[in-house]
Design a protein around this motif. Structure first.
Motif, PDB file in Angstrom:
ATOM      1  N   ARG A 118       0.818  -1.217   0.000  1.00  0.00           N
ATOM      2  CA  ARG A 118       0.000   0.000   0.000  1.00  0.00           C
ATOM      3  C   ARG A 118       0.854   1.270   0.000  1.00  0.00           C
ATOM      4  NH1 ARG A 118      -3.607  -3.232  -1.840  1.00  0.00           N
ATOM      5  NH2 ARG A 118      -4.863  -4.378  -0.322  1.00  0.00           N
ATOM      6  N   GLU A 119       2.083   1.194  -0.489  1.00  0.00           N
ATOM      7  CA  GLU A 119       2.934   2.377  -0.489  1.00  0.00           C
ATOM      8  C   GLU A 119       2.385   3.506  -1.353  1.00  0.00           C
ATOM      9  OE1 GLU A 119       5.429   3.385   1.338  1.00  0.00           O
ATOM     10  OE2 GLU A 119       5.078   1.574   2.523  1.00  0.00           O
ATOM     11  N   GLU A 145      -0.703   4.257  -2.008  1.00  0.00           N
ATOM     12  CA  GLU A 145      -1.852   4.838  -1.313  1.00  0.00           C
ATOM     13  C   GLU A 145      -1.394   5.690  -0.121  1.00  0.00           C
ATOM     14  OE1 GLU A 145      -1.493   1.667  -2.136  1.00  0.00           O
ATOM     15  OE2 GLU A 145      -3.139   1.166  -3.499  1.00  0.00           O
ATOM     16  N   LEU A 146      -0.439   5.170   0.637  1.00  0.00           N
ATOM     17  CA  LEU A 146       0.057   5.916   1.793  1.00  0.00           C
ATOM     18  C   LEU A 146       0.780   7.180   1.354  1.00  0.00           C
ATOM     19  CD1 LEU A 146       1.371   2.964   4.000  1.00  0.00           C
ATOM     20  CD2 LEU A 146      -0.645   4.386   4.425  1.00  0.00           C
ATOM     21  N   ARG A 193      -0.014  10.885   2.540  1.00  0.00           N
ATOM     22  CA  ARG A 193       1.076  11.651   3.163  1.00  0.00           C
ATOM     23  C   ARG A 193       1.256  12.998   2.469  1.00  0.00           C
ATOM     24  NH1 ARG A 193       4.654   8.037   2.532  1.00  0.00           N
ATOM     25  NH2 ARG A 193       4.292   6.954   4.489  1.00  0.00           N
ATOM     26  N   LEU A 238      -5.766  -0.256   6.211  1.00  0.00           N
ATOM     27  CA  LEU A 238      -5.146   0.954   5.658  1.00  0.00           C
ATOM     28  C   LEU A 238      -5.516   2.175   6.496  1.00  0.00           C
ATOM     29  CD1 LEU A 238      -3.517   2.312   3.397  1.00  0.00           C
ATOM     30  CD2 LEU A 238      -5.648   2.484   2.078  1.00  0.00           C
ATOM     31  N   ARG A 257      -3.323   2.352   9.517  1.00  0.00           N
ATOM     32  CA  ARG A 257      -1.970   2.867   9.230  1.00  0.00           C
ATOM     33  C   ARG A 257      -2.003   4.367   9.025  1.00  0.00           C
ATOM     34  NH1 ARG A 257       2.286   3.703  10.127  1.00  0.00           N
ATOM     35  NH2 ARG A 257       4.211   3.309   8.980  1.00  0.00           N
ATOM     36  N   ILE A 258      -3.035   4.883   8.353  1.00  0.00           N
ATOM     37  CA  ILE A 258      -3.160   6.330   8.158  1.00  0.00           C
ATOM     38  C   ILE A 258      -3.327   7.030   9.507  1.00  0.00           C
ATOM     39  CG2 ILE A 258      -4.646   8.127   7.196  1.00  0.00           C
ATOM     40  CD1 ILE A 258      -5.225   6.178   4.870  1.00  0.00           C
ATOM     41  N   MET A 274       0.019   7.340  11.164  1.00  0.00           N
ATOM     42  CA  MET A 274       0.801   8.404  10.533  1.00  0.00           C
ATOM     43  C   MET A 274       0.350   9.775  11.037  1.00  0.00           C
ATOM     44  SD  MET A 274       0.836   6.961   6.609  1.00  0.00           S
ATOM     45  CE  MET A 274       0.893   8.645   5.995  1.00  0.00           C
TER      46      MET A 274
END
Length: 688
Positions: free
Chosen positions: A23-24, A26-27, A31, A57, A60-61, A64
């Motif tokens: 999911r890089e 998307e992240l 970001r 996901l 993870r968001i 962040m």
């Protein structure tokens, strides 16, 4: 003093964080939007089927955002949607006290569909520009989001896909799964995160999944869990049938649903399928997420085997009608669709690359492709094979087909040789063609007008004869040639390392010929053969259907009694004998024509009998009767065999013509009947 270990929640969050993979892109988008690089992007809309990892996901968001000291608000609606006031209060919570950057995460957005217009038009526009909203739901944004041009600059839509093979391996490695199992589990789960999680759990607990990369390898409880996640409503019987059709067919159209469920329900069911989160739309119709397709197929087959067979038959009949009623590329597409129905027959797994199924089509090679074809053969099979290919290209250039890459170059080649028109000298210079021709001559030689075709070269530029677009296209081209060549006697194929193909081709009634292996350039090849006079193309495709439904790749053809392949002379004798015995069923029952193609094409559901042969002869005489120019011939044959004149002299007298004239008309009438029946024997029934 004991060191603080934190909470259990902290430990759970840590485990989720270290096991998060992929999911890089998307992240990175989130970001950039959060940091201001994507200043205009204020709403990120993530959608995808159940279990694809949307909530993970969002986790993870959230991490962040917390690390960046942003205010995080996460809303997960209950099954009953909130009121506008309740949702507004939840989203705005603390906004007045902390005007700094905020990230609002809304999960399970499909539960808020009733409030979608209000959220888009009133709630979100009222939030400050420092707010980043991330929405996650099963369905794509509604038409209202797409219709409003003002949202285009502020909205970014992400369709969340499966993990790649590399990401799946990383995921399984983090879950302690032996690396030797990674590819097998990836093929079963198609990289679907929930699927990977469930199969990893089975293996980690010492359980087992069967060999083969299909959902049929999954334990029943895993299949059930996946079905419940994908289908979040309890379908009615007719909806279940529509789901079954959608799982079986490569693509589902409203026309297909009409043939499966009936005219009155098709449009409504098509719209219902279209709204399911795991069903996507393409240019040809609807298709489900691959893991959803697999588990639905397994579940529906298990739940109602008889109903599953009915649905399978109706889908297959719909596709087959398209197949026989089309030509060229459209026919190839229909053949791809029909063969796709059989993807779960165990023996068809190994050589097929289902991930690119139906994406590459063979086309006839042109003169500019010849050098590339020869180079391709040389690269995989050596100089001797390249010289053989070059000779056949000069002799039969129309028999070579290529699959092209995007830049127009040759990505694969399929070379077909018509042995019946090849000279003895040409056959002698190719060990493969020679082995095939000698086999045919020893067993059932081709008769006048019949064709023997050998698929002599099958080479993919990247995979040779491994799973690839070229291997996918080979049976498509073979079936199309069978349909175009009703006088095809033998279909033959040569491949290298023949042992690995034995089971696959035996399942498709193309068994390996014992003692026919040959060597070219140090490579050993095997010969596989099918006699289309014994099992014609329609019966051949029906056999594959029966094997698929019975889950038995060894089921024999329905016809137990072997067909006779009569020479022209023997065939003519059999017709004359049948005419003489027209009113003797006991003698007709022993006539060789009962085991001929002409009668077996006419009677497909059982073994032909004397009455069937009598009807065939009567129909042939009716053809004579219908043509005024043939009237004299018809009356001579009718008087002799239908009216059973005691002698030929009596027949001539009854017709009122000299005996020599009668004999001439009778001879020509019999000749006309035998010629028509021979034409049907070699070229097939009139409907072709």
């Amino acid at each position: 003093m004991a060191e603080s270990l934190g909470t259990i929640g902290d430990a759970l969050a840590h485990q989720r964080r270290v096991r998060f993979v992929g999911r890089e892109p998307e992240l990175e988008l989130v970001r950039a939007a959060f940091d201001g690089a994507q200043q205009q992007c204020r709403v990120v809309y993530v959608h995808g089927p159940a279990g694809i990892g949307k909530s993970t996901l969002l986790d993870r968001i959230a991490e962040m955002a917390v690390a960046a000291k942003a205010d995080v608000v996460r809303h997960v609606p209950d099954a009953g949607p909130p009121s506008q006031a309740e949702l507004a209060a939840a989203i705005r919570r603390g906004a007045d006290d902390r005007p700094a950057r905020r990230v609002v995460l809304i999960d399970l957005y499909e539960r808020l569909s009733r409030l979608d217009d209000w959220i888009r038009d009133d709630l979100l526009p009222s939030l400050p520009m420092s707010t980043l909203i991330v929405i996650a739901g099963r369905r794509p944004p509604s038409a209202g989001w797409r219709a409003d041009p003002a949202w285009r600059g502020l909205l970014h839509v992400i369709s969340l896909r499966n993990l790649s093979r590399g990401e799946s391996r990383q995921y399984l490695d983090l879950h302690g799964i032996d690396s030797t199992r990674h590819d097998q589990l990836y093929e079963i789960a198609h990289g679907h995160p929930l699927g990977l999680s469930l199969v990893a759990d089975v293996v980690a607990r010492g359980g087992e999944v069967a060999a083969g990369g299909r959902a049929t390898a999954l334990p029943p409880d895993v299949v059930g869990a996946l079905v419940r996640r994908f289908v979040d409503v309890t379908p009615t019987d007719i909806q279940r049938r529509a789901l079954g059709a959608c799982a079986l067919a490569r693509v589902t159209s409203e026309a297909l649903l009409r043939d499966v469920v009936g005219e009155g329900d098709a449009a409504e069911l098509f719209d219902w399928l279209r709204e399911l989160s795991f069903v996507e739309s393409g240019p040809d119709g609807l298709y489900p997420h691959e893991l959803a397709r697999d588990v639905l197929d397994v579940e529906l087959r298990w739940r109602d085997p008889d109903g599953y067979k009915v649905t399978f038959r109706r889908v297959r009949d719909h596709v087959h009608r398209r197949l026989v009623g089309s030509h060229g590329r459209e026919q190839q597409r229909a053949i791809f669709d029909e063969k796709y129905l059989f993807r779960n027959v165990p023996s068809t797994h190994a050589p097929i690359d289902w991930s690119v199924w139906g994406q590459h089509y063979p086309e006839r090679a042109d003169a500019g492709d010849h050098d590339q074809i020869v180079d391709l053969v040389r690269g995989w099979e050596g100089q001797e094979a390249a010289e053989i290919a070059e000779r056949w290209l000069a002799l039969q250039p129309d028999g070579f087909f290529v699959l092209r890459r995007q830049d127009g170059s040759v990505g694969g080649v399929i070379g077909l040789i018509e042995l019946t028109t090849a000279s003895a000298e040409a056959l002698a210079t190719d060990p493969g063609a020679q082995a095939a021709w000698q086999f045919v001559q020893r067993h059932r030689p081709a008769r006048a007008g019949e064709v023997v075709e050998l698929t002599r070269f099958v080479i993919d530029r990247d995979a040779y004869q491994g799973p690839s677009p070229t291997i996918n296209a080979t049976p498509i081209l073979a079936i199309q040639r069978c349909l175009e060549q009703p006088n095809l006697a033998w279909g033959l194929l040569t491949v290298s390392e023949p042992e690995r193909w034995d089971r696959y081709f035996a399942a498709t009634d193309l068994p390996r010929v014992a003692g026919a292996d040959f060597v070219v350039g140090g490579h050993r090849f095997g010969l596989f053969a099918h006699d289309f006079r014994q099992v014609p193309v329609d019966a051949w495709l029906e056999l594959v259907t029966e094997r698929a439904l019975a889950r038995d790749a060894t089921m024999p053809p329905r016809r137990r009694v072997e067909s006779l392949v009569l020479s022209k002379e023997d065939f003519d004798d059999a017709v004359r004998q049948a005419l003489r015995h027209l009113h003797r069923p006991d003698l007709l029952a022993r006539n060789p024509l009962l085991r001929s193609r002409v009668l077996r094409d006419r009677v497909t559901d059982r073994e032909p009998d004397a009455l069937d042969l009598e009807a065939l002869l009567s129909d042939s005489l009716d053809v004579l009767r219908a043509n005024a120019r043939d009237d004299k011939m018809f009356r001579a044959v009718e008087q002799t065999y239908v009216r059973s004149a005691t002698t030929q002299e009596a027949a001539a007298e009854a017709l009122g013509v000299p005996f020599s004239t009668y004999r001439r008309h009778l001879f020509r009438g019999i000749e006309r009947v035998t010629a028509r029946l021979w034409d049907l024997e070699v070229y097939g029934t009139e409907h072709r």
